[in-house]
Design a protein around this motif. Structure first.
Motif, short mmCIF file in Angstrom:
data_model
loop_
_atom_site.label_atom_id
_atom_site.label_comp_id
_atom_site.label_asym_id
_atom_site.label_seq_id
_atom_site.Cartn_x
_atom_site.Cartn_y
_atom_site.Cartn_z
N PRO A 136 0.82 -1.21 0.00
CA PRO A 136 0.00 0.00 0.00
C PRO A 136 0.85 1.26 0.00
N ILE A 137 0.36 2.27 -0.67
CA ILE A 137 0.90 3.62 -0.55
C ILE A 137 -0.24 4.48 -0.01
N LEU A 138 -0.06 5.00 1.18
CA LEU A 138 -1.13 5.72 1.85
C LEU A 138 -0.84 7.22 1.87
N ASP A 139 -1.76 8.00 1.34
CA ASP A 139 -1.74 9.44 1.53
C ASP A 139 -2.62 9.74 2.73
N VAL A 140 -2.03 10.32 3.76
CA VAL A 140 -2.73 10.53 5.03
C VAL A 140 -2.81 12.02 5.30
N ASP A 141 -4.03 12.53 5.48
CA ASP A 141 -4.25 13.95 5.71
C ASP A 141 -4.91 14.14 7.08
N TYR A 142 -4.39 15.10 7.85
CA TYR A 142 -4.92 15.38 9.18
C TYR A 142 -5.59 16.75 9.18
N SER A 143 -6.77 16.83 9.83
CA SER A 143 -7.43 18.13 9.97
C SER A 143 -8.19 18.15 11.30
N TYR A 144 -8.23 19.34 11.91
CA TYR A 144 -8.90 19.51 13.21
C TYR A 144 -9.92 20.63 13.10
N SER A 145 -11.14 20.37 13.61
CA SER A 145 -12.19 21.38 13.59
C SER A 145 -13.25 21.03 14.62
N ASN A 146 -13.63 22.02 15.42
CA ASN A 146 -14.76 21.88 16.36
C ASN A 146 -14.64 20.65 17.25
N GLY A 147 -13.45 20.46 17.82
CA GLY A 147 -13.26 19.39 18.78
C GLY A 147 -13.12 18.00 18.16
N LYS A 148 -12.90 17.95 16.89
CA LYS A 148 -12.76 16.65 16.23
C LYS A 148 -11.51 16.63 15.34
N GLU A 149 -10.76 15.54 15.46
CA GLU A 149 -9.61 15.30 14.60
C GLU A 149 -10.02 14.28 13.54
N THR A 150 -9.86 14.66 12.27
CA THR A 150 -10.23 13.77 11.17
C THR A 150 -8.97 13.31 10.44
N ILE A 151 -8.89 12.02 10.24
CA ILE A 151 -7.77 11.43 9.50
C ILE A 151 -8.35 10.87 8.20
N LYS A 152 -7.93 11.46 7.08
CA LYS A 152 -8.37 10.98 5.78
C LYS A 152 -7.25 10.16 5.15
N ILE A 153 -7.60 8.97 4.69
CA ILE A 153 -6.61 8.04 4.16
C ILE A 153 -7.02 7.60 2.76
N LYS A 154 -6.06 7.67 1.86
CA LYS A 154 -6.30 7.24 0.49
C LYS A 154 -5.20 6.28 0.08
N GLN A 155 -5.59 5.10 -0.40
CA GLN A 155 -4.61 4.15 -0.94
C GLN A 155 -4.33 4.54 -2.39
N THR A 156 -3.08 4.93 -2.66
CA THR A 156 -2.75 5.48 -3.98
C THR A 156 -1.83 4.57 -4.79
N GLN A 157 -1.59 3.35 -4.33
CA GLN A 157 -0.83 2.42 -5.15
C GLN A 157 -1.54 2.21 -6.48
N ASP A 158 -0.81 1.72 -7.47
CA ASP A 158 -1.37 1.53 -8.80
C ASP A 158 -2.67 0.75 -8.74
N ALA A 159 -3.57 1.09 -9.66
CA ALA A 159 -4.89 0.44 -9.67
C ALA A 159 -4.79 -1.07 -9.85
N SER A 160 -3.70 -1.54 -10.45
CA SER A 160 -3.54 -2.98 -10.65
C SER A 160 -3.14 -3.70 -9.37
#
Length: 836
Positions: free
Chosen positions: A489-513
């Protein structure tokens, strides 16, 4: 086996000089031929016992052999026997009977010996066939690989004694299927046989083989016959012989002999080289719950070995890179290789991969054994460093997350399987499995696998079943994902904080194959002086996780245990990395913080590197020394006293040499005393850095100091001297390079060949150009390096020829003539390399 391989790019100088020792395994390659399913060889007959009586003709490089091989049909009755026998003269084939031998009909072609037995035998009947033969390994036309540079099975080293700098030796290398180049056998890993070998050698030589030395008989003609016996069954590729003037140093483990066979020069340092072996045996015996299963453990060092090391049962053979004096050991040791080969005595020898497709059952485990030994011996940081290096080794040869399957039943050549999928990736897949199962269950599962399959063969399904038996859990999803599918896996991980909540967004970006991965991971959220620990399950290409957090986190530590076999790209700031280095200081977190700081343009990044100068890990201190910015006056004022102290007193010679190089790069004459003192150091690495630094601060003093060094020291810092000669390409320096090309081993040649090319490019004498390119061509042939060097060198020569011709076009007289002559020599040398 520990494979030692080079991988170099087109930039010869930087690539060749960057790594003077081999990497552990070759880069992974995608197979072009996936149409053939590589089935395990069908068993018609089973080996039972192999008895050999061999002698040697040094002048002809022949082995004269007599063999009594005992077999029985595997299941179905048979009246035929097929043996692998590569490049031999077959003198006699007979059935052994109580009343004498009965000749048998046979045909021999395509390296196979087809024998018609005297009757049809059932699988409850054993029979013994006698074979008289001559093995001619030097006449055998066989193909090596990137992992093993030659595959002729039996090697005569300096047999006529003409090389006064090299001992006369004989040794064998059986993996993958090369034992059949020195004795007829069924050369497959799923065969197991007991063994007896009698070797007749000159009386001055010491012998080593599998098992126990049961007799030594002096002969009237100045020879001696040594007989070695192996009472427990093992695979033919693990048979071994080593013959030479070795001095034996003995150690022990629970009353069993542990011994080290070295050239006499290195024997005084045997315990410093191999002395941790009994502790390793104890550790592995304890953690696996299977005491060391063989009657002895020996290690021997051989010259001109064709790979890194080989785990022959009870008798590991190492290449000469493991053989060092106490001074050499100050700078480097081969402890990882020693641990790797020892772990094979359980995973590879005691239980052997049933086919090369399942080589992960040997090599992934041995590499895993290295990792856990480092942790046991030197602590968690050492263990984490080892597995981090394995991960980087694997990732470094991949693109877009693509890589071959670990359990590979489709491949071009079995040699292709000895890569950093089977070694590096497989080891960290095992480590991740250990993390998910828990140590107690994991090692109990290994114990189950070993005891269930003792003295037999195993494959990945049997490992899975053992783990399921212990844990009560179906591990098919894990094995399907990591053993029977490829990539990571190649994971793009994005962190954001708003209104008392931490959100972790994860996208698997390895080749579609590449498959979508299921990844159970741990996350620690550091906020407001507290740490919140969460378990997450990633199972989609894109998903989000949201957690209640009272304040904006200082750090989200993703994959807390650092078990992810893949890549992570995170949206972290310098402040996050600064916090991570101090408050979440796992080895991987620290090295990532330091690497980020080394590339950052932000002023505060240097503060992380300042902290790194005092890191507990030597390689992280080294990284910090090299990356710190001494052009920043404020940082310089703080860093210089620390770096000076590292240069003087750090226990690690790599750190000391890096600090010396950093200080000398300032151009400050105040460091001349440090450098002149460094030239007198015992560490070759420190001397090399000091000579190089002195040559920058005071060029003439540097050359004077270099000239004053003894030959031993010059020999050990050859790569540093070569770099100096690149910038001083006088004709008389040609002899220095020529000597290394003529006598150096692979490590030394690779450390110097890049600078040699640069020297030849900078030199203006066509006679030197011609001599130098011939020297390089000769060493490519001598050490069989065409696979590694020919393409890169040919490209470099061609580019250099074009440059010389361009210079010639604007020159005149003798200079023009010399430049054109040099261009012609480089073009011819490029063409010659292209034909190798």
């Amino acid at each position: 086996m520990n494979k030692k391989i080079f991988s170099y790019g087109l930039m010869l100088a930087s690539a060749f000089m960057a790594n003077a020792t081999f990497a552990q395994e070759k880069p992974a390659e995608k197979s072009d031929n996936l149409s053939i399913y590589r089935v395990t060889a069908t068993k018609v007959n089973d080996l039972v016992h192999t008895k050999l009586d061999v002698s040697f003709d040094y002048a002809k490089r022949y082995l004269y052999g007599k063999e009594w091989v005992t077999l029985k049909p595997h299941f179905y009755a048979t009246d035929s026997l097929t043996l692998d026998a590569q490049g031999m003269d077959i003198k006699e084939v007979a059935m052994v009977g109580v009343k004498g031998n009965t000749p048998l009909k046979y045909t021999y072609n395509d390296n196979k010996l087809y024998i018609t037995l005297n009757k049809k035998y059932s699988n409850i009947e054993k029979y013994t066939v006698y074979i008289a033969y001559t093995a001619k390994p030097d006449e055998l036309k066989v193909k090596g690989s990137a992992a093993i540079t030659d595959a002729k099975g039996l090697y005569f080293i300096n047999p006529d004694g003409t090389d006064k700098n090299k001992p006369t030796q004989i040794w064998t290398q059986g993996e993958t299927e090369s034992s059949s180049a020195w004795f007829p056998t069924i050369d497959k890993p799923d065969q197991k046989t007991t063994e007896e070998i009698s070797m007749t050698v000159k009386s001055k030589y010491t012998t080593l083989s599998n098992g126990k030395l049961v007799s030594q008989k002096a002969n009237a003609n100045g020879t001696r016959t040594d007989t070695w016996k192996m009472d427990l069954p093992h695979s033919p590729y693990l048979f071994m012989m080593a013959i030479g003037e070795f001095k034996i140093t003995k150690d022990s483990y629970k009353g069993k002999e542990v011994s080290y066979y070295l050239e006499p020069k290195y024997a005084p340092y045997a315990k410093q080289i191999f002395g941790k072996t009994p502790d390793m045996i104890q550790f592995y015996s304890t953690v696996l719950g299977v005491d060391y299963p063989w009657n002895k453990y020996s290690q021997v060092v051989a010259r001109d070995y064709v790979s890194g090391a080989m785990e022959n049962t009870t008798a590991t053979l190492h290449g000469e890179q493991v053989q060092k004096t106490d001074r050499e050991l100050l700078d480097d040791n081969q402890e990882g290789t020693i641990a790797h080969e020892l772990f094979h005595q359980w995973f590879g020898d005691y239980v052997t991969a049933e086919s090369w497709s399942n080589i992960t059952m040997n090599e992934s485990f041995a590499t895993f054994g290295e990792v856990i030994w480092h942790g046991h011996d030197a602590g968690k940081d050492a263990e984490d460093k080892s597995r981090y290096e394995k991960l980087q080794s694997y990732l470094g040869s991949t693109k877009k997350g693509e890589s071959p399957i670990l359990a590979r039943f489709y491949y071009n050549d079995k040699e292709d399987l000895f890569d950093n999928i089977s070694y590096a990736k497989g080891s960290i897949i095992l480590y991740a499995l250990k993390n998910q199962m828990g140590d107690a269950a994991f090692f109990k599962g290994l114990n189950k696998y070993l005891t269930t399959n003792a003295f037999k063969n195993g494959e990945t399904h049997q490992l899975r079943l053992a783990m399921e038996d212990i844990t009560g859990k179906d591990w098919s999803p894990y094995f399907n994902q990591w053993y029977y599918n490829g990539g990571h896996p190649i994971l793009d991980v994005d962190y954001s904080y708003s209104n008392g909540k931490e959100t972790i967004k994860i996208k698997q970006t390895q080749d579609a194959s590449v498959q979508t991965f299921i990844l159970p991971l741990k996350v620690d959220i550091y906020a407001g002086g507290r740490k919140i620990s969460k378990d997450i399950l990633i199972n989609n290409r894109e998903q989000s996780f949201t957690f209640d957090v009272a304040s904006k986190p200082e750090l989200v530590d993703f994959d807390v245990d650092k078990i992810l076999v893949g890549e992570v790209n995170e949206s972290k700031t310098l402040d996050n990395y600064a916090f991570q280095y101090v408050k979440a200081p796992s080895y991987k977190n620290r090295i990532e913080a330091l690497e980020f700081a080394s590339k950052s343009k932000e002023a505060d990044a240097q503060n992380i590197l300042l902290a790194g100068l005092k890191d507990q890990s030597a390689d992280l201190r080294n990284l910090s020394v090299e990356a710190i910015d001494l052009d920043n006056a404020k940082i310089k004022a703080i860093a210089l006293p620390i770096i000076l102290q590292l240069a003087k007193t750090d226990k690690n010679t790599e750190v000391r040499s890096a600090a010396i190089s950093k200080l000398s790069a300032t151009g400050d004459q105040a460091y001349k005393t440090l450098l002149t003192d460094g030239v007198k150091d015992r560490s070759y690495r420190v001397i090399a850095a000091s000579i190089a630094g002195l040559s920058k601060l005071a060029p003439q003093e540097g050359l004077t100091a270099l000239a004053a060094l003894d030959m031993d020291t010059k020999d050990h810092i050859a790569s540093s001297i070569a770099v100096l000669y690149v910038n001083d390409p006088k004709d008389e320096h040609q002899a220095f390079f020529e000597n290394i090309m003529a006598t150096g081993d692979r490590n030394k040649v690779f450390s110097v060949v890049g600078p040699y090319f640069q020297y030849l490019r900078n030199n203006t004498n066509p006679a030197i150009t011609e001599k130098g390119t011939k020297n390089i061509s000769d060493v490519v042939d001598r050490l069989k390096l065409a696979n590694y060097l020919a393409k890169q060198l040919a490209a470099a020569y061609t580019a250099t020829a074009a440059g010389k011709e361009k210079q010639a076009s604007s020159a005149s007289g003798e200079a023009k003539s010399n430049l054109q002559k040099q261009a012609d020599v480089f073009k011819k040398a490029a063409a010659d390399l292209g034909n190798k």
